[in-house]
Enzyme design. Structure first.
Site, PDB file in Angstrom:
ATOM      1  N   LYS A  31      -6.474  -6.544   7.073  1.00 51.59           N
ATOM      2  CA  LYS A  31      -7.960  -7.160   6.760  1.00 51.59           C
ATOM      3  C   LYS A  31      -8.247  -7.599   8.034  1.00 51.59           C
ATOM      4  O   LYS A  31      -7.995  -7.358   9.109  1.00 51.59           O
ATOM      5  CB  LYS A  31      -7.717  -8.348   5.929  1.00 51.59           C
ATOM      6  CG  LYS A  31      -6.670  -7.960   4.578  1.00 51.59           C
ATOM      7  CD  LYS A  31      -7.277  -6.584   3.744  1.00 51.59           C
ATOM      8  CE  LYS A  31      -6.339  -6.104   2.832  1.00 51.59           C
ATOM      9  NZ  LYS A  31      -6.640  -6.093   1.600  1.00 51.59           N
TER      10      LYS A  31
HETATM   11  C1  LIG Z   1      -6.110  -6.205   0.184  1.00 52.22           C
HETATM   12  C2  LIG Z   1      -6.886  -6.630  -0.825  1.00 52.22           C
HETATM   13  C3  LIG Z   1      -6.336  -7.442  -1.980  1.00 52.22           C
HETATM   14  C4  LIG Z   1      -5.115  -8.088  -1.814  1.00 52.22           C
HETATM   15  O1  LIG Z   1      -4.834  -8.818  -0.688  1.00 52.22           O
HETATM   16  P1  LIG Z   1      -3.273  -9.423  -0.634  1.00 52.22           P
HETATM   17  O2  LIG Z   1      -3.549 -10.493   0.595  1.00 52.22           O
HETATM   18  O3  LIG Z   1      -2.171  -8.320  -0.087  1.00 52.22           O
HETATM   19  O4  LIG Z   1      -2.972  -9.985  -1.873  1.00 52.22           O
HETATM   20  C5  LIG Z   1      -7.242  -7.585  -3.090  1.00 52.22           C
HETATM   21  N1  LIG Z   1      -8.208  -7.125  -3.226  1.00 52.22           N
HETATM   22  C6  LIG Z   1      -8.885  -6.178  -2.033  1.00 52.22           C
HETATM   23  C7  LIG Z   1     -10.156  -5.619  -1.997  1.00 52.22           C
HETATM   24  C8  LIG Z   1      -8.007  -5.769  -1.158  1.00 52.22           C
HETATM   25  O5  LIG Z   1      -8.492  -4.820  -0.228  1.00 52.22           O
END
Ligand SMILES: *Cc1c(COP(=O)(O)O)cnc(C)c1O
Length: 382
Positions: A186
């Site tokens: 992210k």
């Molecule tokens: C990566 C992601 C998540 C989950 O994030 P985590 O921190 O790994 O739980 C949820 N929603 C979207 C759209 C994502 O891209």
């Protein structure tokens, strides 16, 4: 030697000595679990996005669970969520005791289509989990309006869209409970981590309690009171705590966000210019109200291209460029396939078939990006 030598990776977290030093300092401070650094990280994020409260968690998945729970979503309820998204969305809904109900997406934006969503809202639908897919803000106002008209809850999953803006205002600052992820894929990372932001005092308060075992008093508050206050448990909770070591890393990452956004924007603009005009290649569509975070760069390759997106990914791999094919929809996953057999989602099906991700990340060199562009141009002709 770097882990990635010899190839252009799809993505790479931007971490360095500053983060290592911050983690070291947190470790040596003697306070390593949820404490002062988490509070500082929360306050910085609330301020940055323009939300009243920020509640840190160990992942976006668990922050999404809290966002549903504090709004009273539970057993017997259905939550409308795009089928074009990651399993974490469905997992959070199931954690809340509710059931995911899939909606279709606009194949140009990868985001829930408001007209399709409205048709799918039934008597059991108690919330919409909006997703700003791959850093592209969804049409928040349309969904705020829809949720209000239907009298249902709304959660904005901006996991990949930290730093993105909708109509000039940062995601998280629109009065809708919103969630960010700090997974290495992210925008900023703490290794693992998540954040729920909200303007609602009671939701924030309850999220804090449920996040930390259901205790009415945090460890830090007890510590400050030198053991003179005792916690009580008004409801069972979870251990969704972020650690101070992670928060210390996050605070450094936050300082780098403007530069990370700038680099990603610049890389996206270079790709746009390089690929515009190639038959069957569609550069990302950005609605006039959206400023994406560019957490990913995703092309659509349609029939006029004569090469499929899947074949392009294979050809790019031969040139040492790591790409990825498509965003597979959730409704065909083995755990949902029986129930959703025969259901049609034309937008999501097009996205799965036609899309490919190209490398984009802060720290990608001009030389690396040139190699990606030249490889793509050769591969699409061959
Ligand atoms: C990566 C992601 C998540 C989950 O994030 P985590 O921190 O790994 O739980 C949820 N929603 C979207 C759209 C994502 O891209």
């Amino acid at each position: 030697m770097s882990l990635f030598d010899g190839q252009v990776p799809l993505l790479k977290p931007w971490l360095g000595e500053e983060e290592a030093a911050a983690a070291r300092e947190a470790i040596l401070s003697g306070w390593v679990s949820l404490g002062p650094k988490v509070a500082e990280f929360e306050a910085a994020i609330a301020k940055l996005v323009g939300a009243k409260h920020a509640v840190a968690t160990n992942a976006a998945t668990t922050a999404l669970h809290l966002a549903l729970k504090v709004q009273g979503i539970g057993p017997g309820d259905e939550v409308l969520v795009p089928t074009t998204t990651c399993m974490a969305n469905a997992n959070a809904i199931v954690l809340a005791g509710a059931k995911p109900a899939f909606g279709d997406v606009d194949p140009r934006t990868f985001n829930l289509d408001p007209a399709d969503a409205e048709k799918r809202i039934g008597p059991r639908t108690k919330a919409i989990m909006l997703v700003d897919q791959i850093g592209q803000p969804a049409d928040l106002d349309a969904f705020k309006d829809l949720a209000k008209r239907k009298g249902i809850a709304l959660v904005d999953d901006a996991a990949t869209a930290f730093g993105a803006r909708y109509k000039g205002t940062a995601l998280g600052g629109h009065g809708v409970p919103s969630v960010f992820s700090f997974h290495p894929r992210k925008m900023i990372t703490t290794g693992e981590g998540g954040m729920l932001v909200t303007d609602d005092d009671r939701w924030a308060e309850r999220a804090r309690v449920v996040r930390s075992s259901g205790a009415s008093v945090s460890d830090l508050e007890r510590h400050k009171a030198k053991g003179t206050i005792l916690q009580q448990y008004f409801e069972p909770g979870y251990n969704y705590r972020l650690t101070d070591i992670q928060a210390a890393i996050g605070i450094v990452q936050l300082g780098k966000l403007p530069e990370m956004l700038r680099q990603r924007r610049e890389q996206a603009a270079k790709y746009d210019a390089a690929f515009a005009g190639i038959a069957g290649v569609h550069v990302p569509y950005v609605p006039s109200w959206a400023e994406p975070s560019w957490s990913s760069y995703c092309l659509r390759i349609t029939a006029e291209a004569k090469v499929t997106a899947a074949e392009m990914v294979r050809r790019m791999a031969e040139k040492n460029v790591s790409c990825r094919h498509g965003i597979p929809p959730l409704h065909v996953e083995p755990c949902f396939a029986d129930e959703w057999k025969g259901a049609r989602f034309p937008g999501a099906e097009a996205v799965a078939r036609e899309t490919m991700f190209l490398p984009i990340f802060p720290g990608m060199t001009e030389e690396q990006q040139r190699h990606v562009i030249e490889s793509f141009r050769t591969a699409i002709r061959a």
